[in-house]
Design an enzyme around this catalytic site. Structure first.
Site, mmCIF file in Angstrom:
data_model
loop_
_atom_site.group_PDB
_atom_site.id
_atom_site.type_symbol
_atom_site.label_atom_id
_atom_site.label_comp_id
_atom_site.label_asym_id
_atom_site.label_seq_id
_atom_site.Cartn_x
_atom_site.Cartn_y
_atom_site.Cartn_z
ATOM 1 N N TYR A 173 4.805 3.770 11.325
ATOM 2 C CA TYR A 173 5.165 2.363 11.529
ATOM 3 C C TYR A 173 6.033 1.799 10.411
ATOM 4 O O TYR A 173 6.336 0.615 10.401
ATOM 5 C CB TYR A 173 3.874 1.538 11.645
ATOM 6 C CG TYR A 173 2.928 1.796 10.488
ATOM 7 C CD1 TYR A 173 3.027 1.063 9.318
ATOM 8 C CD2 TYR A 173 1.989 2.833 10.553
ATOM 9 C CE1 TYR A 173 2.197 1.330 8.242
ATOM 10 C CE2 TYR A 173 1.155 3.101 9.483
ATOM 11 C CZ TYR A 173 1.264 2.350 8.334
ATOM 12 O OH TYR A 173 0.453 2.636 7.269
ATOM 13 N N ARG A 204 0.863 -1.182 0.000
ATOM 14 C CA ARG A 204 0.000 0.000 0.000
ATOM 15 C C ARG A 204 0.901 1.234 0.000
ATOM 16 O O ARG A 204 1.611 1.482 0.960
ATOM 17 C CB ARG A 204 -0.900 -0.095 1.238
ATOM 18 C CG ARG A 204 -1.459 1.156 1.772
ATOM 19 C CD ARG A 204 -2.638 0.887 2.669
ATOM 20 N NE ARG A 204 -2.374 0.171 3.917
ATOM 21 C CZ ARG A 204 -1.625 0.644 4.925
ATOM 22 N NH1 ARG A 204 -1.036 1.794 4.839
ATOM 23 N NH2 ARG A 204 -1.482 -0.064 6.019
ATOM 24 N N HIS A 233 -2.979 3.975 5.617
ATOM 25 C CA HIS A 233 -4.148 3.107 5.829
ATOM 26 C C HIS A 233 -5.443 3.854 5.520
ATOM 27 O O HIS A 233 -6.303 3.372 4.798
ATOM 28 C CB HIS A 233 -4.171 2.599 7.272
ATOM 29 C CG HIS A 233 -5.507 2.067 7.692
ATOM 30 N ND1 HIS A 233 -5.994 0.873 7.212
ATOM 31 C CD2 HIS A 233 -6.480 2.584 8.489
ATOM 32 C CE1 HIS A 233 -7.205 0.669 7.719
ATOM 33 N NE2 HIS A 233 -7.519 1.692 8.494
#
Lengths: 330, 323
Positions: free
Chosen positions: B250, B238, B242
């Protein structure tokens, strides 16, 4: 008319609908040779075979979703959950999927799914196999909740539920499975969303569901001997909640008691009383409206404790006497 | 073998998804979007390769990151953007938003915001197809996060014991929100889980549209011939966060840049150019064509009316008088 049990009535409704419509099938745990934990589907495997009496692994979360998926595809699945307590496993598929899919996709889809589950206490099965779960799902828009109380309405309501284009949670009561009652020879339906006046009376309206209807009938017999005339309204469908008949009845009797097996707090009684308080039936009341629900406890094992946890006939009698006496806040 | 035209159509579809997602992000930046979005930039090869490998009469279930699935299935971009902006002309009349875009007519049985919840629904659809003696198959998209949900295992089990016409396609984009797959999946591949059910489990390069196409094609044939499901894990990445709140705390910029070198669109275009199936100017024309389609769809969405608040209770039950 002929006499059959509640269990047989449910079985007959399924058999007749399955003969009539090949889109209808039953799925769940141990529903084949075993006939389901309570024998409701006994013998159906022989007539319909293993694909229409589809036995599942112990995977309630997913097989409830399988029912949703099949319903989307135009089937009319009946999903049996062995004990209503296990609906916690099914909750996502029932609450977030079945109930919401139509709304959140702008009306693109119908979910003609029936979930049958036996609920209620009185069998000594303790906390995880005895709860009345009506109120768990009472707050969920998009589903209907049906609670039959005798063989006649169980058969007629189940046929209506199977024919309904919405997800219907059909909550049977374990203590009623072997109760007998008369049903017509001919095909019939009991419509969803219409409470039934079980018994007419003048002094107080008791609203009930499921097993509590039986207990209220017994209580009413005793109370009539004392000169208290009781009207009993059996809700049959608790969602969508139709309170018109209750309003009418309260205008006649001027008193209201709601008796339900589920835990008192957050139960269906509060909502019914709130609806009456908001209606003009409130103006006709001669007494405060009262609830008689289950205690706010998990269902205990010991027989006496179990009895004490949910309304019994004597509790209904006492509560009615108290309401009629008029000394409420003494 | 795929023809040149088919390969070009796949490239164009990937460009369309990319352009949709980038435009969606721009609309979001312009404060035109009420809710959130989950973009699939970098993951375009999976929906395109997979949906080209099945028939238009086959079914899919989608996820919260579902724009690409809907576009690959032939979704109407006007209705998609309109739904994204919460308009009455959108797929769900403004009731669903980005996360719930579905088109049952195109046999996309819906996108769910509950991770993994679409998997049993796909299994139920496959069961219905088997009961109805139909030859269609169901392709269930889900992510690496969903592969840790109980319903994934339960559904895989039921699809296997009943030999259902279903393809389990895991889009492993390396992160369930911020959680790296390496931390929560103890074996090298999610497809290893297929061995517990005795069905084929295949891990492939999800940045390679042809690999996705060929693997899903074989799985679809297996499903259609009554042999049951296949678990495919397509490894991808990705490129964006998110959702709208993601600050990428992260993962490192280096990691993101490393994966961007495997961009499914530029690598596929380069391959097509290498074998002479695509010229640079054709590629540029394709991008322009795609952008024009996107602009037209966005204009439709922006110009569309909002739903009437008086209709808020519409579509709850199937037997409402108004419907």
């Amino acid at each position: 008319m002929r006499e059959i049990t509640y269990k047989e009535a449910i079985r007959e409704a399924m058999i007749e609908k399955m003969r009539e419509d090949e889109k209808v099938f039953l799925m769940g745990e141990d529903i084949g040779v075993y006939g389901g934990a309570f024998g409701v589907s006994m013998g159906m495997l022989k007539e319909f075979g293993p694909w229409r009496i589809l036995e599942t692994p112990m995977s309630e979360a997913a097989f409830t979703g399988v029912g949703v998926g099949a319903a989307i595809m135009g089937m009319r699945p009946i999903v049996e959950i062995m004990f209503a307590d296990f609906l916690t496993f099914s909750a996502d598929q029932l609450v977030n999927q079945a109930a919401k899919l139509r709304y959140m996709t702008g009306g693109q889809v119908k979910i003609p799914l029936v979930i049958r589950a036996p609920q209620g206490s009185g069998t000594g099965a303790a906390a995880q196999h005895s709860q009345n779960v009506e109120a768990w799902f009472f707050n969920i828009p998009g589903i209907k909740i049906v609670v039959p109380s005798n063989p006649y309405n169980a058969k007629g309501l189940l046929k209506s539920a199977i024919e309904d284009d919405n997800p219907v949670l059909f909550l049977e009561h374990k203590l009623l499975y072997n109760k007998k009652g008369k049903i017509p020879e001919d095909d019939y339906r009991v419509p969803l969303g219409q409470p039934h006046i079980e018994k007419e009376g003048d002094d107080i309206t008791i609203v009930t569901t499921s097993i509590m209807t039986y207990r209220a009938i017994e209580a009413a017999k005793k109370l009539e001997e004392e000169g208290i005339s009781v009207e009993i309204i059996d809700l049959l469908t608790i969602k969508p909640l139709n309170t018109e008949i209750i309003e009418k009845s309260v205008k006649k009797t001027h008193r209201l008691l709601v008796v339900y097996e589920g835990c008192l707090t957050g139960g269906i009684g509060g909502e019914i009383i709130a609806k009456i308080a908001e209606s003009n039936a409130f103006l006709y009341l001669d007494a405060p409206m009262f609830r008689l629900g289950g205690k706010d406890v998990p269902i205990p094992y010991n027989k006496n404790l179990e009895r004490a946890a949910v309304p019994q006939i004597e509790d209904i009698i006492k509560k009615v006497r108290f309401i009629v006496k008029g000394d409420w806040y003494a | 073998m795929l023809t040149r035209d088919e390969k070009l159509a796949m490239l164009e579809k990937m460009l369309l998804i990319r352009a949709f997602e980038e435009k969606a992000e721009k609309l979001f930046m312009r404060n035109l979007v009420h809710g959130t979005m989950h973009l699939s930039v970098g993951e375009e090869a999976i929906p395109v390769g997979a949906i080209f490998a099945i028939k238009s009469t086959d079914y899919i279930t989608s996820t919260h990151r579902g724009h690409g699935h809907m576009i690959a299935k032939g979704g109407d971009l006007k209705k998609m953007f309109a739904e994204f902006l919460g308009k009455d002309t959108g797929y769900c009349h403004g009731r669903g938003g980005s996360m719930h875009i579905a088109d049952f007519g195109l046999r996309n049985l819906g996108a769910t915001g509950i991770v993994g919840a679409g998997i049993p629904i796909a299994t139920g659809a496959a069961l219905a197809l088997k009961m109805q003696n139909k030859s269609d198959v169901v392709l269930a998209f889900f992510g690496d996060g969903a592969a840790n949900e109980g319903v994934f295992f339960e559904s895989l089990n039921m699809a296997t014991i009943w030999k259902l016409p279903e393809i389990f396609l895991c889009e492993n984009n390396q992160y369930a929100m911020s959680s790296p797959v390496k931390r929560f999946v103890p074996t090298p591949n999610i497809s290893d889980r297929a061995s517990a059910f005795g069905i084929p489990g295949i891990s492939i390069d999800g940045m390679d549209v042809i690999a996705v196409y060929e693997t899903v094609k074989a799985a679809a044939e297996r499903a259609r011939s009554g042999k049951g499901p296949t678990l495919i894990e397509a490894k991808t990445y990705r490129f964006k966060g998110h959702s709208k709140s993601d600050k990428n705390l992260y993962r490192t910029k280096e990691e993101i840049e490393e994966w961007k070198k495997k961009d499914p669109i530029t690598t596929f275009a380069a391959r097509l150019m290498e074998i002479g199936d695509l010229q640079q100017n054709e590629f540029e024309n394709m991008k322009e064509k795609v952008n024009a389609i996107i602009e037209e769809a966005v204009k439709f969405a922006i110009d569309s009316p909002e739903p009437d608040p008086k209709t808020v209770e519409k579509f709850v039950y199937a037997d409402e008088k108004e419907n």
